[in-house]
Scaffold this motif. Structure first.
Motif, PDB file in Angstrom:
ATOM      1  N   THR A 162    -107.554  40.391 -55.586  1.00 43.72           N
ATOM      2  CA  THR A 162    -108.908  40.663 -55.114  1.00 43.72           C
ATOM      3  C   THR A 162    -108.925  41.748 -54.049  1.00 43.72           C
ATOM      4  N   ASN A 163    -110.079  42.398 -53.907  1.00 42.98           N
ATOM      5  CA  ASN A 163    -110.274  43.360 -52.823  1.00 42.98           C
ATOM      6  C   ASN A 163    -111.072  42.739 -51.677  1.00 42.98           C
ATOM      7  N   VAL A 164    -111.387  41.455 -51.800  1.00 40.26           N
ATOM      8  CA  VAL A 164    -112.110  40.746 -50.733  1.00 40.26           C
ATOM      9  C   VAL A 164    -111.397  39.421 -50.409  1.00 40.26           C
ATOM     10  N   PRO A 165    -110.146  39.470 -49.957  1.00 41.75           N
ATOM     11  CA  PRO A 165    -109.421  38.226 -49.672  1.00 41.75           C
ATOM     12  C   PRO A 165    -110.098  37.394 -48.593  1.00 41.75           C
ATOM     13  N   GLU A 166    -110.848  38.061 -47.702  1.00 38.02           N
ATOM     14  CA  GLU A 166    -111.522  37.329 -46.633  1.00 38.02           C
ATOM     15  C   GLU A 166    -112.670  36.472 -47.151  1.00 38.02           C
ATOM     16  N   LYS A 167    -113.119  36.725 -48.390  1.00 37.28           N
ATOM     17  CA  LYS A 167    -114.202  35.943 -48.983  1.00 37.28           C
ATOM     18  C   LYS A 167    -113.687  34.921 -49.998  1.00 37.28           C
ATOM     19  N   CYS A 168    -112.371  34.774 -50.076  1.00 38.47           N
ATOM     20  CA  CYS A 168    -111.778  33.856 -51.056  1.00 38.47           C
ATOM     21  C   CYS A 168    -111.009  32.746 -50.353  1.00 38.47           C
ATOM     22  N   LYS A 169    -111.192  31.557 -50.863  1.00 40.57           N
ATOM     23  CA  LYS A 169    -110.402  30.433 -50.374  1.00 40.57           C
ATOM     24  C   LYS A 169    -108.998  30.548 -50.952  1.00 40.57           C
ATOM     25  N   LEU A 170    -108.008  30.136 -50.184  1.00 42.81           N
ATOM     26  CA  LEU A 170    -106.635  30.191 -50.670  1.00 42.81           C
ATOM     27  C   LEU A 170    -106.524  29.409 -51.976  1.00 42.81           C
ATOM     28  N   PRO A 171    -106.001  30.008 -53.053  1.00 39.51           N
ATOM     29  CA  PRO A 171    -105.939  29.327 -54.355  1.00 39.51           C
ATOM     30  C   PRO A 171    -105.160  28.009 -54.287  1.00 39.51           C
TER      31      PRO A 171
END
Length: 217
Positions: A162-171
């Motif tokens: 992703t290019n937005v890791p700050e908007k993703c919960k850790l998988p």
């Protein structure tokens, strides 16, 4: 019931699909189509919108050891097909949307930095993409466990890029199902989560001044 199903373009053209995607009827989305140069690789790309939030490009792919359409399985053809997948990622990122790619990359993210990694050329292609386009690969746990003889082999082949890791919960990786790959779940937020710092309010009466207090009131 309650879901639509999306197939890869290889299904429409060659009658063969190695990945499918279920989309809830509650989700508004549109399909992104690529040109004919990608007709032989399994991928599905959707633009998903939730409420008034800006749409997110969600891309599903499978980097095959053996191409299901052409039957090619030599190292050179694998590298060529991987580059095709990466070209799709580049095309999506260039739109400026939030980008999340999920797929079986068949490259172990836990060991691809090792100097003796067997598929170093392919790993370098992925890592160069990550660096050049400010993207991250988020999965940091083993997603495939297989016993070969007396040896238990573990690898991290299933990636979330992703290019937005700050908007993703850790998988999260779950030990469910009968597949040799473990299920991976990731949550992408419409905006960056804000953490509220915890604090405790206290009153100190050691230097309490009645006159000052009444004036303040």
């Amino acid at each position: 019931d309650g879901y639509k199903i999306e197939f890869t373009k290889t299904w429409d053209i060659h009658g063969q699909a190695r990945i499918i995607c279920y989309v809830s009827d509650d989700i508004k989305y549109s399909r992104k189509h690529f040109d004919n140069n990608f007709d032989d690789i399994p991928s599905i790309s959707l633009e998903i919108g939730l409420g008034r939030a800006t749409r997110t490009s969600v891309h599903f792919y499978y980097r095959e050891w053996k191409n299901g359409v052409t039957g090619e399985n030599d190292v050179n053809s694998q590298l060529v097909n991987l580059k095709k997948h990466i070209k799709q990622w580049v095309e999506i990122v260039a739109t400026g949307r939030s980008f999340v790619a999920l797929g079986d990359a068949n490259l172990c993210a836990k060991t691809w930095n090792d100097p003796d990694f067997k598929y170093k050329d392919m790993a370098n292609e992925v890592q160069n993409f990550l660096l050049q386009h400010s993207c991250s690969q988020l999965v940091n746990k083993f997603t495939r466990v297989q016993k070969v003889g007396d040896t238990l082999q573990k690898s991290c082949l299933d990636h979330v890029t992703t290019n937005v890791p700050e908007k993703c919960k850790l998988p999260e990786v779950f030990s469910y199902g009968s597949s040799d790959h473990l299920p991976v779940m990731v949550t992408k937020y419409s905006r960056e989560p804000k953490s509220q710092p915890k604090f405790i309010k206290k009153r100190n009466y050691k230097n309490f001044n009645t006159v000052n207090f009444l004036n303040d009131v």
